[in-house]
Design an enzyme around this catalytic site. Structure first.
Site, mmCIF file in Angstrom:
data_model
loop_
_atom_site.group_PDB
_atom_site.id
_atom_site.type_symbol
_atom_site.label_atom_id
_atom_site.label_comp_id
_atom_site.label_asym_id
_atom_site.label_seq_id
_atom_site.Cartn_x
_atom_site.Cartn_y
_atom_site.Cartn_z
ATOM 1 N N TYR A 1 -16.590 53.337 -9.117
ATOM 2 C CA TYR A 1 -17.630 52.704 -10.038
ATOM 3 C C TYR A 1 -17.634 50.950 -9.446
ATOM 4 O O TYR A 1 -18.620 50.340 -9.351
ATOM 5 C CB TYR A 1 -17.101 52.898 -11.326
ATOM 6 C CG TYR A 1 -18.235 51.685 -12.536
ATOM 7 C CD1 TYR A 1 -19.100 52.486 -12.983
ATOM 8 C CD2 TYR A 1 -17.669 50.990 -12.896
ATOM 9 C CE1 TYR A 1 -20.074 51.548 -13.781
ATOM 10 C CE2 TYR A 1 -18.284 50.166 -13.857
ATOM 11 C CZ TYR A 1 -19.565 50.491 -14.189
ATOM 12 O OH TYR A 1 -20.342 49.563 -15.107
ATOM 13 N N SER B 1 -21.707 44.716 -13.285
ATOM 14 C CA SER B 1 -20.532 44.473 -14.403
ATOM 15 C C SER B 1 -19.372 43.467 -14.130
ATOM 16 O O SER B 1 -19.599 42.966 -12.947
ATOM 17 C CB SER B 1 -19.864 45.918 -14.198
ATOM 18 O OG SER B 1 -18.633 45.806 -14.914
#
Length: 270
Positions: free
Chosen positions: A175, A162
């Protein structure tokens, strides 16, 4: 734009993988497994790989999503499996040996995202689900499937991280930490497997998926915040750049996070 780090990563893998470039357009392309492939960017990448002639399998936890994906894309092979469970790794390996013995590309895409506020109560189960799915699963599944990958041409591991691997959003602390750790693991794996296995990182920007609906609902109105890509637009660019031989594929606004890293933290977390 590819910076010096990306250029070095590309060169690190390109020679060995691209030397096996297909000589005939009609030749069957590689077998691909995409985890978390029943929806979101996983399904969009599966569709894009299918369109380009790959033999594609997906796995996921939700049988209804898998059935819907198969209905929309009949060429997909599907298996219900939770990559956070080690026992499912063995089942998945056995299934692949029978269904997709020419597997050469593993795409570790499955992910879970929770907004966690440590100023209050955060459940251990929620924390563990992110750690197990986002970090332990891709590491362990890579170890489990590498023997199968290396038996085929152009063995490749793709880790989907990400833009938040490079600068975290404090709203999603676990996360972001798992994606930063997966980025680190990818660098080390690439170094260890140089000349044997191509190792690719794909870092998406904000993509319109169901990963975290609450966060998406709070995002600024269109035109007042970072652009949000459709899953299909993301997948088209990601797979095209994969085929071009890039080893670090950072897309859209994730490029700014890659370039500036934690220097953006205060701006992202007012």
């Amino acid at each position: 734009m590819i910076d010096a780090r990306q250029a070095r990563a590309k060169a690190h893998n390109e020679a060995s993988w691209m030397s096996g470039e297909r000589k005939m357009s009609g030749e069957r392309k590689s077998g691909v497994l995409i985890t978390g492939g029943g929806s979101g960017i996983g399904l969009a990448m599966a569709a894009e790989f299918l369109k380009r002639g790959y033999d594609v399998a997906i796995c996921g936890r939700d049988p209804e999503r898998l059935a819907a994906a198969k209905g929309k894309h009949p060429g997909l092979r599907t298996m219900e499996a939770d990559v956070a469970r080690s026992e499912d790794h063995a089942r998945l390996a056995s299934w692949l040996a029978a269904e997709l013995p020419h597997l050469s590309v593993l795409v570790n895409n499955a992910g879970i995202m929770h907004a966690s506020d440590f100023r209050g109560s955060v459940g251990l189960g929620e924390i563990r689900s992110e750690l197990d799915t986002n970090l332990l699963a891709p590491v362990a599944l890579t170890a489990a499937l590498l023997p199968m990958l290396v038996r085929n041409e152009k063995p490749t591991v793709v880790n989907v991280t990400s833009g938040l691997a490079f600068c975290p959003s404090a709203e999603f602390p676990v996360y972001c930490a798992t994606k930063a750790a997966l980025h680190s693991f990818t660098l080390s794996l690439r170094h260890q497997l140089t000349g044997r296995v191509r190792v690719v990182e794909i870092a998406p920007p904000i993509v319109a998926t169901g990963l975290d609906k609450r966060s998406q609902a709070r995002r600024p109105a269109e035109g007042s915040g970072p652009p949000v890509l459709s899953a299909e637009t993301f997948a088209s660019e990601a797979v095209q750049r994969f085929e071009q031989g890039e080893a670090e594929i950072v897309i859209g606004v994730a490029n700014g996070l890659r370039q500036r890293g934690e220097a953006l933290f205060a701006d992202m977390n007012p």
